[in-house]
Design a protein around this motif. Structure first.
Motif, PDB file in Angstrom:
ATOM      1  N   TYR A  14       0.849  -1.144   0.065  1.00 28.59           N
ATOM      2  CA  TYR A  14      -0.232  -0.053  -0.188  1.00 28.59           C
ATOM      3  C   TYR A  14       0.892   1.215  -0.002  1.00 28.59           C
ATOM      4  O   TYR A  14       0.689   2.320  -0.669  1.00 28.59           O
ATOM      5  CB  TYR A  14      -1.020  -0.082   1.058  1.00 28.59           C
ATOM      6  N   ALA A  41      -6.954   5.027  -1.640  1.00 31.53           N
ATOM      7  CA  ALA A  41      -7.734   4.258  -0.491  1.00 31.53           C
ATOM      8  C   ALA A  41      -9.152   4.133  -1.168  1.00 31.53           C
ATOM      9  O   ALA A  41      -9.665   3.001  -1.078  1.00 31.53           O
ATOM     10  CB  ALA A  41      -7.734   4.884   0.697  1.00 31.53           C
ATOM     11  N   VAL A 100      -5.941   2.034   6.880  1.00 35.27           N
ATOM     12  CA  VAL A 100      -6.379   3.369   6.367  1.00 35.27           C
ATOM     13  C   VAL A 100      -7.600   3.748   7.128  1.00 35.27           C
ATOM     14  O   VAL A 100      -7.441   4.977   7.465  1.00 35.27           O
ATOM     15  CB  VAL A 100      -6.372   3.448   4.755  1.00 35.27           C
TER      16      VAL A 100
END
Length: 193
Positions: A14, A41, A100
């Motif tokens: 990520y 995201a 996130v």
């Protein structure tokens, strides 16, 4: 674009995932991606929704199996969940969105609303049917029971506290249902305070 994001996430992780890389992999301009999603995201959230499958006409997913054997049905579903958690294609976006979502309240709320709540509702529906069939105590708190089933599974996956196996989920189902079905720990599945 969603497939490109998932592939890159699996390859780079990520933190190294960028909109530019997704655009290049998908063969589109980055403005095309930004037209649909405000962040990487948000792209991953939609990719995760796509992995979860298409909702039915009412906006939900097909219900959990109901063979009349609650324990067997839950074990079947939780074993499939373990298989997803152990599948890199599902695991990477789920981990990224979990991380996130913990620091981005807006994304976390969308993740909960669009993916988690519909899935939790399926478990509640199956438990409600079991309660109506007399398989659970009439005062069983359905949401608490769902969280008792999924919480330890998610905890073990997220923190890697132990192996994520079918045997673990089977023991989890037996332990939770033993409590809420009126066994020696009757009342575990209800909130009294």
């Amino acid at each position: 674009m969603l497939d490109a994001a998932l592939a890159l996430l699996g390859e780079a992780g990520y933190n190294k995932l960028t909109i530019e890389a997704v655009a290049a992999r998908a063969g589109v301009g980055k403005q095309t991606i930004y037209r649909w999603w405000p962040s990487k995201a948000a792209v991953l959230l939609d990719a995760s929704l796509a992995l979860a499958g298409e909702p039915d006409a009412e906006g939900g997913w097909a219900g959990l199996p109901d063979t009349g054997d609650l324990a067997a049905d839950l074990k079947l579903v939780l074993r499939a969940r373990v298989d997803e958690f152990n599948d890199e294609r599902h695991e990477a976006p789920a981990r990224a969105l979990t991380a996130v979502g913990a620091t981005d309240p807006e994304l976390g709320a969308r993740f909960t609303e669009r993916l988690l709540e519909p899935q939790l509702a399926l478990y509640e529906d199956r438990l409600r049917a079991a309660r109506e069939a007399g398989q659970l105590a009439p005062d069983t708190d359905l949401r608490l029971t769902v969280e008792m089933l999924l919480g330890p599974l998610t905890y073990r996956w997220l923190l890697r506290t132990g192996p994520l196996t079918h045997a673990f989920t089977d023991a989890l189902v037996d332990g939770v249902l033993g409590g809420v079905a009126g066994g020696t720990t009757a009342g575990v599945g209800k909130v009294t305070a």
